[in-house]
Write a protein that holds these residues in place. Structure first.
Motif, short mmCIF file in Angstrom:
data_model
loop_
_atom_site.label_atom_id
_atom_site.label_comp_id
_atom_site.label_asym_id
_atom_site.label_seq_id
_atom_site.Cartn_x
_atom_site.Cartn_y
_atom_site.Cartn_z
N GLU A 1 6.08 28.87 18.85
CA GLU A 1 5.10 29.55 19.70
C GLU A 1 5.20 29.05 21.14
O GLU A 1 5.08 29.80 22.09
CB GLU A 1 3.68 29.35 19.16
CG GLU A 1 3.49 29.99 17.80
CD GLU A 1 2.06 29.89 17.30
OE1 GLU A 1 1.16 29.58 18.11
OE2 GLU A 1 1.84 30.14 16.10
N LEU A 2 5.48 27.74 21.27
CA LEU A 2 5.61 27.17 22.61
C LEU A 2 6.83 27.77 23.31
O LEU A 2 6.77 28.17 24.48
CB LEU A 2 5.75 25.64 22.52
CG LEU A 2 5.98 24.91 23.84
CD1 LEU A 2 4.78 25.09 24.78
CD2 LEU A 2 6.22 23.41 23.62
N ARG A 3 7.94 27.86 22.54
CA ARG A 3 9.16 28.42 23.12
C ARG A 3 8.92 29.86 23.57
O ARG A 3 9.23 30.24 24.70
CB ARG A 3 10.29 28.35 22.10
CG ARG A 3 11.64 28.23 22.75
CD ARG A 3 12.77 28.01 21.77
NE ARG A 3 12.51 27.00 20.75
CZ ARG A 3 12.48 27.25 19.43
NH1 ARG A 3 12.69 28.47 18.98
NH2 ARG A 3 12.26 26.29 18.57
N ALA A 4 8.31 30.65 22.68
CA ALA A 4 8.06 32.06 23.01
C ALA A 4 7.16 32.16 24.23
O ALA A 4 7.38 32.97 25.14
CB ALA A 4 7.42 32.76 21.81
N PHE A 5 6.15 31.26 24.27
CA PHE A 5 5.20 31.27 25.39
C PHE A 5 5.92 30.98 26.71
O PHE A 5 5.74 31.67 27.72
CB PHE A 5 4.12 30.22 25.14
CG PHE A 5 3.18 30.02 26.28
CD1 PHE A 5 2.07 30.83 26.46
CD2 PHE A 5 3.43 29.02 27.22
CE1 PHE A 5 1.22 30.65 27.54
CE2 PHE A 5 2.59 28.84 28.30
CZ PHE A 5 1.48 29.66 28.45
N LEU B 1 6.82 19.03 26.48
CA LEU B 1 5.57 19.74 26.74
C LEU B 1 4.73 19.86 25.48
O LEU B 1 5.26 19.85 24.37
CB LEU B 1 5.87 21.15 27.27
CG LEU B 1 6.55 21.22 28.64
CD1 LEU B 1 6.84 22.67 29.01
CD2 LEU B 1 5.66 20.57 29.70
N GLY B 2 3.44 19.95 25.65
CA GLY B 2 2.54 20.11 24.51
C GLY B 2 1.25 20.76 24.98
O GLY B 2 1.11 21.18 26.12
N MET B 3 0.29 20.80 24.05
CA MET B 3 -1.01 21.39 24.38
C MET B 3 -1.86 20.32 25.06
O MET B 3 -1.90 19.18 24.60
CB MET B 3 -1.74 21.80 23.09
CG MET B 3 -1.04 22.84 22.28
SD MET B 3 -0.81 24.35 23.21
CE MET B 3 -2.50 24.77 23.62
N LEU B 4 -2.51 20.72 26.14
CA LEU B 4 -3.41 19.77 26.82
C LEU B 4 -4.84 20.26 26.70
O LEU B 4 -5.12 21.45 26.82
CB LEU B 4 -3.06 19.66 28.30
CG LEU B 4 -1.67 19.13 28.66
CD1 LEU B 4 -1.57 18.86 30.16
CD2 LEU B 4 -1.34 17.85 27.90
N MET B 5 -5.74 19.29 26.45
CA MET B 5 -7.17 19.60 26.41
C MET B 5 -7.82 18.60 27.37
O MET B 5 -7.74 17.39 27.15
CB MET B 5 -7.67 19.39 24.98
CG MET B 5 -9.12 19.69 24.76
SD MET B 5 -9.48 19.81 23.00
CE MET B 5 -9.42 18.10 22.54
#
Ligand code: ADP
Length: 429
Positions: free
Chosen positions: A410-414, A331-335
């Motif tokens: 931050e991704l894990r925490a999110f 998973l990653g950030m999508l724009m």
């Protein structure tokens, strides 16, 4: 079963019996003949090498080994004994000698020995004939393989040289592009600077018509400058001279500042920015490069969407690769940049990320551009370990998705927060 000897010889090398037949197998055959006829049996290969014998005392065979090829009766070492020797022929030549004996010299026995030797030699000749046919086929196959291999090696060498030349040409092209774009930028900035001074009246008053002309000069020079900058970036990226320096950056403020920075171009448009969920992690990215990517995508969205169309930017979390790539659930950030514009057909979608590709490249083309925007965007995104892809329906619009790595803690925490929220929602808390 008699084995044929595997010989790596060339077709026209002189060939011997032991090249063609496996000696232990030949011995088995000879032994079974000897047992059947209750006689001693030996095979001598030319020149005079004893291949196999059923006679225990090999010294008794000496007269046969050194003697004539036959068919002839040869006196044995012990008085009153003899061997009957017949030749084994191959292609008109004596290949080996077959000897029956030793036996007590006697006219009748000699006749029987001759018959047995003749019989054995006929059987061996058939075996030799078959083995030779196989040998010829195998050798021809080897020769053909060697020729193919030599041909392939030569082709490989030519290919390697061609690749080397292409790489060199490619390197020269990148260096040329980088130098040229750099050199073009300097005079162009002067042109822009002087045009601006003229518009501002620093060299005396200008009338409305002159101001209009100067504005055109400025806008065309600006366009040219952008093209040159893109060229410079592409060539620097290709030459590996442009570094990507990723650091944690929040995407929302970046998106807002790009929209503000694009000023007039976007102000007249309906443009919305949404985040799929609150508290999104930061991306691990090079801010300048991500801005450039977004600016290119927005410029295209504006260019290819009618004035009353819609443009939307969505930020969220999702798979780093487009659907359908099995085994990759990273998973990653999508724009995602969506527009309700003219769209791109499936055939064109595969090409739009190639340098200088434009769906409509005719001289009457109504949109400006260089065909480098998406190439640059793709290179920048991939330099981050991310991906860019498009979903589009002609006549309805396009959606360009950019994926970038997220700051992992931050991704894990999110994701944990999201999981907790979901399960408490399911429990009806
Ligand atoms: P250009 O400078 O021509 O925009 P790009 O590399 O940015 O170059 O885009 C390549 C081509 O892809 C464009 O010329 C256009 O044909 C097509 N394209 C890109 N974005 C869009 C879009 N949002 N809608 C329709 N077509 C697009």
């Amino acid at each position: 079963m008699l084995q044929y000897a595997q010989s790596p010889m060339a077709i026209d090398d002189p060939i011997s019996l032991s090249d063609l037949l496996d000696v232990p197998d030949l011995s088995d055959v000879v032994r079974s003949f000897a047992a059947m006829h209750e006689v001693g049996l030996s095979v001598v290969e030319k020149p005079d090498r004893l291949l196999t014998t059923t006679t225990e005392d090999e010294s008794l065979i000496r007269p046969v080994v050194t003697g004539p090829g036959g068919p002839v009766e040869v006196a044995g070492k012990e008085a009153g004994t003899a061997f009957f020797v017949v030749p084994l022929m191959h292609q008109g030549e004596v290949m080996a000698k077959i000897a029956v004996g030793p036996y007590r010299r006697d006219h009748e026995v000699a006749g029987r020995a001759r018959a047995i030797a003749g019989h054995v030699s006929e059987v061996l000749e058939i075996l030799v004939h078959n083995a030779f046919a196989r040998h010829v086929t195998a050798s021809m196959h080897t020769v053909a393989m060697e020729e193919n291999f030599a041909e392939l090696s030569a082709k490989n060498e030519r290919l390697a040289k061609a690749v080397e030349r292409m790489q060199e040409a490619d390197r020269l092209k990148s260096t040329f592009l980088a130098t040229m774009s750099h050199e073009l930028r300097t005079p162009l900035t002067s042109v822009i600077g002087y045009a601006e001074m003229l518009i501002e009246g620093l060299a005396g008053a200008v009338n409305d018509e002159q101001r209009e002309y100067l504005r055109t000069i400025l806008s065309k020079a600006d366009q040219l400058l952008q093209l040159i900058s893109s060229l410079l970036d592409v060539s620097m990226l290709e030459a590996g001279a442009l570094q990507t320096k990723p650091e944690p950056i929040p995407l929302r403020p970046l998106v807002d500042s790009v929209i503000t920075g694009m000023g007039e171009m976007l102000r007249k448009r309906r443009i919305s920015v949404t985040e799929t969920e609150p508290g999104l992690p930061r991306a691990l990215a090079d801010g300048r490069q991500v801005r450039e990517v977004l600016r290119n995508l927005l410029t295209n969205a504006v260019k290819f969407t009618p004035d009353d169309g819609r443009i939307g930017i969505t930020l969220g979390i999702g798979p780093m690769r487009p659907d359908g790539v099995a085994g990759d659930d990273e998973l990653g950030m999508l724009m995602i940049v969506r527009d309700s514009g003219i769209g791109i057909s499936a055939e064109q979608q595969v090409h739009i990320f190639e340098p200088f590709f434009q769906v409509d490249s005719s001289s009457t083309r109504q949109y400006g551009g260089s065909g480098l925007g998406l190439t640059l965007a793709k290179r920048y995104v991939e330099a981050h370990g991310g991906h860019i892809w498009v979903d589009s329906t002609p006549g309805h619009g396009s959606a360009f998705t950019v994926s970038l790595p997220a700051v992992s803690e931050e991704l894990r925490a999110f994701l944990e927060r999201r999981e907790r929220a979901r399960s408490s929602h399911a429990r009806g808390d």
